[in-house]
Design a protein around this motif. Structure first.
Motif, PDB file in Angstrom:
ATOM      1  N   VAL B  12      38.045  46.834  41.790  1.00 40.03           N
ATOM      2  CA  VAL B  12      37.649  45.315  42.577  1.00 40.03           C
ATOM      3  C   VAL B  12      38.384  44.314  41.614  1.00 40.03           C
ATOM      4  CG1 VAL B  12      35.394  45.034  41.683  1.00 40.03           C
ATOM      5  CG2 VAL B  12      35.978  44.158  44.016  1.00 40.03           C
ATOM      6  N   GLN B  13      38.930  43.224  42.715  1.00 36.95           N
ATOM      7  CA  GLN B  13      39.268  42.111  42.111  1.00 36.95           C
ATOM      8  C   GLN B  13      38.126  40.974  41.668  1.00 36.95           C
ATOM      9  OE1 GLN B  13      41.973  40.691  45.357  1.00 36.95           O
ATOM     10  NE2 GLN B  13      43.575  41.512  44.049  1.00 36.95           N
ATOM     11  N   GLY B  15      35.795  37.978  41.558  1.00 39.98           N
ATOM     12  CA  GLY B  15      35.392  37.259  42.637  1.00 39.98           C
ATOM     13  C   GLY B  15      34.770  38.104  43.768  1.00 39.98           C
ATOM     14  N   LYS B  16      35.276  39.186  44.106  1.00 41.61           N
ATOM     15  CA  LYS B  16      34.779  40.020  45.082  1.00 41.61           C
ATOM     16  C   LYS B  16      33.402  40.756  44.804  1.00 41.61           C
ATOM     17  CE  LYS B  16      38.908  39.474  47.261  1.00 41.61           C
ATOM     18  NZ  LYS B  16      38.976  38.732  48.276  1.00 41.61           N
ATOM     19  N   SER B  17      33.149  41.533  45.986  1.00 38.37           N
ATOM     20  CA  SER B  17      31.786  42.344  45.944  1.00 38.37           C
ATOM     21  C   SER B  17      31.901  43.630  46.080  1.00 38.37           C
ATOM     22  CB  SER B  17      30.972  41.585  47.157  1.00 38.37           C
ATOM     23  OG  SER B  17      30.778  40.269  47.130  1.00 38.37           O
ATOM     24  N   LEU B  18      30.809  44.212  45.769  1.00 36.25           N
ATOM     25  CA  LEU B  18      30.826  45.762  45.497  1.00 36.25           C
ATOM     26  C   LEU B  18      29.376  45.973  45.913  1.00 36.25           C
ATOM     27  CD1 LEU B  18      32.965  47.863  45.284  1.00 36.25           C
ATOM     28  CD2 LEU B  18      32.447  48.053  43.135  1.00 36.25           C
ATOM     29  N   ARG B  67      23.710  36.558  41.295  1.00 33.16           N
ATOM     30  CA  ARG B  67      24.883  37.378  41.452  1.00 33.16           C
ATOM     31  C   ARG B  67      24.621  38.931  42.117  1.00 33.16           C
ATOM     32  NH1 ARG B  67      28.861  38.694  37.980  1.00 33.16           N
ATOM     33  NH2 ARG B  67      27.625  39.020  36.357  1.00 33.16           N
ATOM     34  N   GLN B  82      23.706  45.259  45.179  1.00 30.71           N
ATOM     35  CA  GLN B  82      24.770  44.437  45.654  1.00 30.71           C
ATOM     36  C   GLN B  82      25.263  43.457  44.584  1.00 30.71           C
ATOM     37  OE1 GLN B  82      25.959  44.315  48.931  1.00 30.71           O
ATOM     38  NE2 GLN B  82      27.489  42.904  48.022  1.00 30.71           N
ATOM     39  N   ASN B  84      27.906  40.563  43.650  1.00 27.10           N
ATOM     40  CA  ASN B  84      28.746  39.541  44.219  1.00 27.10           C
ATOM     41  C   ASN B  84      29.340  38.915  43.149  1.00 27.10           C
ATOM     42  OD1 ASN B  84      28.051  40.219  46.912  1.00 27.10           O
ATOM     43  ND2 ASN B  84      26.223  38.749  46.663  1.00 27.10           N
ATOM     44  N   SER B  85      30.393  38.057  43.322  1.00 26.87           N
ATOM     45  CA  SER B  85      31.015  37.144  42.328  1.00 26.87           C
ATOM     46  C   SER B  85      31.492  37.959  41.157  1.00 26.87           C
ATOM     47  CB  SER B  85      30.399  35.977  42.091  1.00 26.87           C
ATOM     48  OG  SER B  85      29.918  35.269  43.375  1.00 26.87           O
ATOM     49  N   VAL B 118      36.648  45.769  37.310  1.00 26.04           N
ATOM     50  CA  VAL B 118      36.943  44.507  37.816  1.00 26.04           C
ATOM     51  C   VAL B 118      38.245  44.181  37.181  1.00 26.04           C
ATOM     52  CG1 VAL B 118      36.290  42.261  38.214  1.00 26.04           C
ATOM     53  CG2 VAL B 118      34.629  43.978  38.003  1.00 26.04           C
ATOM     54  N   SER B 120      42.195  42.083  38.016  1.00 26.74           N
ATOM     55  CA  SER B 120      43.101  41.632  38.921  1.00 26.74           C
ATOM     56  C   SER B 120      44.505  42.257  38.938  1.00 26.74           C
ATOM     57  CB  SER B 120      43.307  39.927  38.355  1.00 26.74           C
ATOM     58  OG  SER B 120      43.935  40.141  37.186  1.00 26.74           O
TER      59      SER B 120
END
Lengths: 113, 120
Positions: B12-13, B15-18, B67, B82, B84-85, B118, B120
């Motif tokens: 995941v990039q 800032g994204k969520s999972l 987060r 969950q 986030n960020s 994580v 980019s």
């Protein structure tokens, strides 16, 4: 947060010989309200998830061989293996659960000489 | 026997969520607190969060508070994380772990983990 330290960080052992690992906490792990000492020991064997060995500083978890023992009090604790076996290699971690967040020591890597 | 199976990891990039899931079996899930612990590559475990047996209490590590959110569905014998960020430093294997006995008493059984990367 409670800081946990361990010594040594690396421990070469000889099968059949004893071994011990020390763990120290930055504050007492004795709960004054209930009298329990909240220090656990885990072993992470190569390629596996951690497994619980000792809880509440000296109680062996279910199925753990009696060659493993935990002792100590307050801020100083010891994990002892009476006679090391080849299957005991891995990284040993102490963890405090007196206060959130639970915190782990840096780990002691045990391998065969 | 007690089994915990994590899922939901991936790449995941920042800032994204999972959302991670942990399916439990072999014990009465609704009686036990449940934890999430992670382990970054080459590092020791880091405890992240715990949720009480009924979901009424949650506690978090400082590194994820605000987060990450832990939750559970006792009807599905499943707990969740969950996230986030997400940050680069959140890259790790994430483990689900069961509490040792009813209440919050530390972890005994751990799952095999799910990997979160994580990047980019």
């Amino acid at each position: 947060d409670i800081v946990m330290t361990q010594t040594p960080l690396s421990l070469p052992v000889t099968p059949g010989e004893p071994a011990s690992i020390s763990c120290r906490s930055s504050q007492t792990l004795l709960d004054a309200e209930d009298g329990n000492t909240y220090l656990d020991w885990y072993l992470q064997k190569p390629g596996q998830s951690p497994q619980l060995l000792i809880h509440t500083f000296s109680a062996r978890a279910s199925g753990v061989p009696d060659r493993f023992s935990g002792s100590g009090s307050g801020t100083n604790f010891t994990l002892r293996i009476s006679r090391v076996e080849a299957e005991d290699v891995g990284i040993y971690y102490c963890m405090q659960r007196l206060k959130f967040p639970f915190t782990f020591g840096p780990g002691t890597k045990v391998d065969i000489k | 026997q007690v089994q915990l199976v994590e899922s939901g990891g991936g790449v995941v990039q920042p800032g994204k969520s999972l959302r991670l899931s942990c399916a439990a079996s072999g014990f009465t899930f609704s009686n036990y607190g449940m934890h999430w612990v992670r382990q970054a590559p080459g590092k020791g475990p880091e405890w992240l969060a715990v949720i009480s047996y009924d979901g009424s209490n949650e506690y978090y590590a400082d590194s994820v508070v605000g987060r990450f959110t832990i939750s559970r569905d006792n009807s599905r014998n499943t707990q969740y994380l969950q996230m986030n960020s997400l940050r680069l430093e959140d890259t790790a294997v994430y483990y689900c772990a069961k509490d040792r006995r009813p209440g919050i008493h530390g972890m005994d059984v751990w799952g095999q983990g799910t990997t979160v990367t994580v990047s980019s």
